[in-house]
Structure formats: structure tokens, C-alpha cells
Scaffold this motif. Structure first.
Motif, PDB file in Angstrom:
ATOM      1  N   ASN A  11     -27.064  51.279  57.434  1.00  0.00           N
ATOM      2  CA  ASN A  11     -27.804  51.774  56.277  1.00  0.00           C
ATOM      3  C   ASN A  11     -26.993  51.777  54.981  1.00  0.00           C
ATOM      4  O   ASN A  11     -27.460  52.287  53.974  1.00  0.00           O
ATOM      5  CB  ASN A  11     -28.364  53.173  56.546  1.00  0.00           C
ATOM      6  N   ARG A  12     -25.826  51.176  54.993  1.00  0.00           N
ATOM      7  CA  ARG A  12     -25.024  51.093  53.764  1.00  0.00           C
ATOM      8  C   ARG A  12     -25.259  49.729  53.093  1.00  0.00           C
ATOM      9  O   ARG A  12     -24.342  48.933  52.910  1.00  0.00           O
ATOM     10  CB  ARG A  12     -23.552  51.322  54.078  1.00  0.00           C
ATOM     11  N   THR A  13     -26.493  49.506  52.719  1.00  0.00           N
ATOM     12  CA  THR A  13     -26.854  48.176  52.231  1.00  0.00           C
ATOM     13  C   THR A  13     -26.402  47.925  50.802  1.00  0.00           C
ATOM     14  O   THR A  13     -26.182  46.772  50.425  1.00  0.00           O
ATOM     15  CB  THR A  13     -28.373  47.957  52.349  1.00  0.00           C
ATOM     16  N   ASP A  14     -26.240  48.960  49.983  1.00  0.00           N
ATOM     17  CA  ASP A  14     -25.675  48.735  48.646  1.00  0.00           C
ATOM     18  C   ASP A  14     -24.221  48.311  48.758  1.00  0.00           C
ATOM     19  O   ASP A  14     -23.766  47.410  48.038  1.00  0.00           O
ATOM     20  CB  ASP A  14     -25.810  49.990  47.779  1.00  0.00           C
ATOM     21  N   PHE A  77     -22.191  27.766  62.694  1.00  0.00           N
ATOM     22  CA  PHE A  77     -21.060  27.104  62.017  1.00  0.00           C
ATOM     23  C   PHE A  77     -19.929  26.678  62.951  1.00  0.00           C
ATOM     24  O   PHE A  77     -19.114  25.841  62.565  1.00  0.00           O
ATOM     25  CB  PHE A  77     -20.486  28.039  60.938  1.00  0.00           C
ATOM     26  N   ASN A  78     -19.818  27.297  64.125  1.00  0.00           N
ATOM     27  CA  ASN A  78     -18.727  27.031  65.053  1.00  0.00           C
ATOM     28  C   ASN A  78     -17.375  27.000  64.338  1.00  0.00           C
ATOM     29  O   ASN A  78     -16.636  26.007  64.397  1.00  0.00           O
ATOM     30  CB  ASN A  78     -18.941  25.711  65.795  1.00  0.00           C
ATOM     31  N   PRO A  79     -16.984  28.092  63.669  1.00  0.00           N
ATOM     32  CA  PRO A  79     -15.739  28.100  62.904  1.00  0.00           C
ATOM     33  C   PRO A  79     -14.519  28.240  63.803  1.00  0.00           C
ATOM     34  O   PRO A  79     -14.626  28.580  64.984  1.00  0.00           O
ATOM     35  CB  PRO A  79     -15.897  29.358  62.034  1.00  0.00           C
ATOM     36  N   GLU A  80     -13.360  27.996  63.212  1.00  0.00           N
ATOM     37  CA  GLU A  80     -12.111  28.246  63.927  1.00  0.00           C
ATOM     38  C   GLU A  80     -11.813  29.739  63.987  1.00  0.00           C
ATOM     39  O   GLU A  80     -11.265  30.231  64.975  1.00  0.00           O
ATOM     40  CB  GLU A  80     -10.958  27.527  63.232  1.00  0.00           C
ATOM     41  N   TYR A  81     -12.156  30.453  62.908  1.00  0.00           N
ATOM     42  CA  TYR A  81     -11.860  31.876  62.813  1.00  0.00           C
ATOM     43  C   TYR A  81     -13.068  32.616  62.256  1.00  0.00           C
ATOM     44  O   TYR A  81     -13.826  32.079  61.440  1.00  0.00           O
ATOM     45  CB  TYR A  81     -10.655  32.134  61.902  1.00  0.00           C
ATOM     46  N   VAL A  82     -13.201  33.862  62.694  1.00  0.00           N
ATOM     47  CA  VAL A  82     -14.264  34.736  62.216  1.00  0.00           C
ATOM     48  C   VAL A  82     -13.640  36.016  61.688  1.00  0.00           C
ATOM     49  O   VAL A  82     -12.777  36.615  62.350  1.00  0.00           O
ATOM     50  CB  VAL A  82     -15.275  35.066  63.334  1.00  0.00           C
ATOM     51  N   ILE A  83     -14.069  36.429  60.505  1.00  0.00           N
ATOM     52  CA  ILE A  83     -13.625  37.693  59.910  1.00  0.00           C
ATOM     53  C   ILE A  83     -14.756  38.686  60.048  1.00  0.00           C
ATOM     54  O   ILE A  83     -15.895  38.388  59.665  1.00  0.00           O
ATOM     55  CB  ILE A  83     -13.287  37.513  58.422  1.00  0.00           C
ATOM     56  N   HIS A  84     -14.479  39.840  60.597  1.00  0.00           N
ATOM     57  CA  HIS A  84     -15.510  40.880  60.663  1.00  0.00           C
ATOM     58  C   HIS A  84     -15.217  41.985  59.665  1.00  0.00           C
ATOM     59  O   HIS A  84     -14.107  42.513  59.621  1.00  0.00           O
ATOM     60  CB  HIS A  84     -15.613  41.503  62.056  1.00  0.00           C
ATOM     61  N   LEU A  85     -16.225  42.308  58.874  1.00  0.00           N
ATOM     62  CA  LEU A  85     -16.143  43.411  57.921  1.00  0.00           C
ATOM     63  C   LEU A  85     -17.378  44.283  58.074  1.00  0.00           C
ATOM     64  O   LEU A  85     -18.513  43.783  58.025  1.00  0.00           O
ATOM     65  CB  LEU A  85     -16.099  42.895  56.477  1.00  0.00           C
ATOM     66  N   GLU A  86     -17.181  45.574  58.282  1.00  0.00           N
ATOM     67  CA  GLU A  86     -18.310  46.480  58.174  1.00  0.00           C
ATOM     68  C   GLU A  86     -18.708  46.556  56.704  1.00  0.00           C
ATOM     69  O   GLU A  86     -17.891  46.337  55.808  1.00  0.00           O
ATOM     70  CB  GLU A  86     -17.951  47.847  58.729  1.00  0.00           C
ATOM     71  N   ALA A  87     -19.961  46.876  56.450  1.00  0.00           N
ATOM     72  CA  ALA A  87     -20.512  46.755  55.098  1.00  0.00           C
ATOM     73  C   ALA A  87     -19.743  47.560  54.063  1.00  0.00           C
ATOM     74  O   ALA A  87     -19.587  47.131  52.914  1.00  0.00           O
ATOM     75  CB  ALA A  87     -21.977  47.192  55.104  1.00  0.00           C
ATOM     76  N   ASN A 283     -26.782  53.602  48.661  1.00  0.00           N
ATOM     77  CA  ASN A 283     -26.814  53.604  50.127  1.00  0.00           C
ATOM     78  C   ASN A 283     -27.864  54.555  50.699  1.00  0.00           C
ATOM     79  O   ASN A 283     -27.782  54.958  51.873  1.00  0.00           O
ATOM     80  CB  ASN A 283     -25.440  53.935  50.732  1.00  0.00           C
ATOM     81  N   GLY A 284     -28.825  54.925  49.890  1.00  0.00           N
ATOM     82  CA  GLY A 284     -29.936  55.738  50.398  1.00  0.00           C
ATOM     83  C   GLY A 284     -29.474  57.031  51.037  1.00  0.00           C
ATOM     84  O   GLY A 284     -28.749  57.806  50.430  1.00  0.00           O
ATOM     85  N   ASN A 285     -29.880  57.239  52.281  1.00  0.00           N
ATOM     86  CA  ASN A 285     -29.549  58.507  52.964  1.00  0.00           C
ATOM     87  C   ASN A 285     -28.317  58.390  53.859  1.00  0.00           C
ATOM     88  O   ASN A 285     -28.103  59.236  54.730  1.00  0.00           O
ATOM     89  CB  ASN A 285     -30.748  58.975  53.806  1.00  0.00           C
ATOM     90  N   ALA A 286     -27.499  57.371  53.648  1.00  0.00           N
ATOM     91  CA  ALA A 286     -26.282  57.221  54.455  1.00  0.00           C
ATOM     92  C   ALA A 286     -25.323  58.376  54.171  1.00  0.00           C
ATOM     93  O   ALA A 286     -25.242  58.887  53.047  1.00  0.00           O
ATOM     94  CB  ALA A 286     -25.601  55.889  54.151  1.00  0.00           C
ATOM     95  N   ARG A 287     -24.565  58.752  55.172  1.00  0.00           N
ATOM     96  CA  ARG A 287     -23.597  59.834  55.026  1.00  0.00           C
ATOM     97  C   ARG A 287     -22.529  59.463  54.005  1.00  0.00           C
ATOM     98  O   ARG A 287     -22.058  58.331  53.972  1.00  0.00           O
ATOM     99  CB  ARG A 287     -22.932  60.110  56.385  1.00  0.00           C
ATOM    100  N   ARG A 288     -22.121  60.420  53.174  1.00  0.00           N
ATOM    101  CA  ARG A 288     -21.183  60.140  52.091  1.00  0.00           C
ATOM    102  C   ARG A 288     -19.788  60.711  52.303  1.00  0.00           C
ATOM    103  O   ARG A 288     -18.885  60.369  51.558  1.00  0.00           O
ATOM    104  CB  ARG A 288     -21.748  60.690  50.766  1.00  0.00           C
ATOM    105  N   GLY A 289     -19.607  61.577  53.218  1.00  0.00           N
ATOM    106  CA  GLY A 289     -18.296  62.205  53.394  1.00  0.00           C
ATOM    107  C   GLY A 289     -17.386  61.392  54.278  1.00  0.00           C
ATOM    108  O   GLY A 289     -17.801  60.444  54.938  1.00  0.00           O
ATOM    109  N   GLY A 290     -16.082  61.788  54.296  1.00  0.00           N
ATOM    110  CA  GLY A 290     -15.133  61.214  55.250  1.00  0.00           C
ATOM    111  C   GLY A 290     -14.768  59.777  55.021  1.00  0.00           C
ATOM    112  O   GLY A 290     -15.226  59.121  54.133  1.00  0.00           O
TER     113      GLY A 290
END
Length: 290
Positions: A11-14, A77-87, A283-290
Motif C-alpha cells: 500500500n505504499r504506492t506513492d 527478460f531473463n536477466p543475469e541479475y535481479v535487484i529487489h527493492l521494496e517500494a 501512501n494513503g492509510n499505510a503505517r507511518r511510524g518506525g
């Protein structure tokens, strides 16, 4: 080398849209973005591939989004490497990632570059009213200069928030075989799976962020990484709610970090965050703390 960024959001789409503006408008090398999202109201933006998923509980949902994004990246894409990032995890400088890609390429036995999701207990021990814990903090001050990591917990973990993985059939099979329950610690589950399948030598550690908690949880300057949840400094959690936060963290929300970042181009969602007086929308109603 061929690289794909896998972005995951609940839910952190912004935050997700701004992350894409950082990647697509400012990173010198053009890498495709595969975005797995479980927000029913989200519409496509700058991603090359959008994978919609049903919302699920926190840990199970995070694992579902991670696997969905990785599978789509490999199939398309069948890439050599994949980078994962949470939003909500922004990397401002692509060169940070390129340095780790080069290190992975030089060591073919390595499969994943990541920090742990570790915790330094000493700051909390020092604040504790219990004499025993304060004595432990003092003992850590004696032992750590001698090379002991006394008081650092959860080192056997891998930060799913940001990692770089080598795309191989064996690695993807390992991900597909992950089984998590919602009270699981996904970072520990991933670590165990990697070690069991490939051995400890498959992990290339990111020491710039070690230990993650509490010093580098909100941001890590050497990685140009920002990942906290409050949109501006005035939204930062109070010392009573989050005593672990450094004063500097409270003075820098996403808005302030974005304003300070050396970006050449700003997208409309960046501009909205930077210029809006009322950030209740963010980010709408997503939690903001921490």
C-alpha cells in the motif's frame, strides 16, 4: 550485463511511484522495472511490467510479491541479475548497485548481495532501567574492539528490503520452494534457504549497513538508501514511540531526503511530495511510524 529491477508494493504506492521516477528518470543506465503490487487501486505508471496480486497478510504477502516480481522478470527478460527493492526503499545512486554487480560478477560462486537484518542491542541496553542490561552494554564496549560481535542479534538473516541476486534456475527454484507463515521472519527464512542450497559462501554481505537496527534502519548514506515511512520531518515518530531513532532521522522525512538528493530530473510524484503542504494523501492509510 543484463539487469532488471523488481519493485514490490502493498500500500505504499506513492513511494513506489517516486522510486520509479528515481530509477527511470535519473539512473544513467536504463534497466527494466517489474512491479508486483497488491493495491487494488493502483494503475500502471513507469514500470515496464506490472504484476497485480491479491493482498495477503504481511509476511506471506511480502513473499508472494517477491516471488511474483522475480518470476515475471525472468520470464520476460531473463536477466543475469535481479535487484529487489521494496517500494519504500529508495536508492539514489545507481553506482552503488553497479559496484556490487561487479563484485558478484568477479565471484561466480556468490548468489546474492545483501545486508543482514541485524539488531545492535547495545543502544537499548544503555537506556534500560535494569542494571544487568546496562552492564551488558559496558561489556560490549570491552569485547567489540577485540573483534567480538557481542550484543548483535539476528545476523543469520538477509534483508529482503534490498538485495541483488544472480538469476539462475537453481536460485529461482529455491525461491519457489520457500514456505512461510505470517508469523515467520522472512529475512531468516531467505537466509536459511540460501545457505542450505548454496552454502555460506553464496552470500556477499553489504557491510555498509551492518548492523541494520537501529542505526541504519531509516537510512544508510553509504548506500544512498532511504527507507523510513514518514513523509516529512513533522510526521516522524516521537522519542516516546521510537526511542531508537537518532535525532538526525527525525529531522529527515522522505520529503527532506528527496529535496537533498542530487537528482537531475523530478517526476510529478516527486514534485507533489516536495511542494504539498498537506501530506495526508501520501501512501494513503499505510503505517507511518518506525
Amino acid at each position: 550485463m543484463q539487469v532488471v529491477v523488481c519493485l514490490t508494493s502493498f500500500n505504499r504506492t506513492d513511494c513506489a511511484r517516486i522510486s520509479m521516477e528515481i530509477i527511470k528518470l535519473n539512473w544513467p543506465r536504463a534497466w527494466p522495472v517489474v512491479h508486483a503490487c497488491s493495491d487494488a487501486g493502483y494503475v500502471p505508471y513507469l514500470e515496464d511490467v506490472l504484476v497485480k496480486r491479491d493482498p495477503r497478510p504481511l509476511t506471506v504477502g511480502a513473499n508472494d510479491l517477491l516471488l511474483a516480481s522475480m518470476k515475471a522478470a525472468v520470464e520476460r527478460f531473463n536477466p543475469e541479475y535481479v535487484i529487489h527493492l521494496e517500494a519504500d526503499t529508495w536508492i539514489f545512486d545507481q553506482a552503488v548497485i553497479e559496484r556490487y554487480l561487479e563484485r558478484l560478477a568477479r565471484h561466480p560462486h556468490t548468489m546474492i548481495a545483501a545486508s543482514s537484518w541485524s539488531t545492535d542491542c547495545v543502544p537499548a541496553w544503555r537506556r534500560s532501567p535494569l542494571l544487568g542490561r546496562r552492564l551488558r552494554a559496558h561489556l560490549a564496549g570491552v569485547l567489540r574492539p577485540l573483534g567480538f560481535s557481542y550484543g548483535i542479534r539476528e545476523r543469520k538473516s538477509l534483508a529482503t528490503q534490498f538485495f541483488i541476486a544472480r538469476n539462475t534456475p537453481a536460485f529461482m527454484q529455491m525461491l519457489e520452494n520457500l514456505r512461510v507463515k505470517d508469523d515467520d521472519f522472512l529475512e531468516k527464512v531467505l537466509y536459511t534457504a540460501v545457505v542450505d542450497r548454496f552454502g555460506h559462501g553464496a552470500i556477499l554481505n553489504m557491510p555498509e549497513r551492518e548492523p541494520v537496527h537501529p542505526q541504519y534502519r531509516a537510512s544508510c548514506e553509504p548506500l544512498t538508501l532511504v527507507c523510513h515511512h514518514w513523509p516529512s520531518a513533522k510526521d516522524a515518530p516521537s522519542p516516546q514511540i521510537a526511542p531508537h531513532l537518532a535525532p538526525a532521522d527525525r529531522l529527515r522525512g522522505k520529503k527532506e531526503c528527496l529535496a537533498d538528493a542530487p537528482l537531475k530530473r523530478r517526476g510529478p510524484y516527486m514534485e507533489q511530495l516536495l511542494t504539498s503542504d498537506d501530506l495526508a494523501y501520501y501512501n494513503g492509510n499505510a503505517r507511518r511510524g518506525g
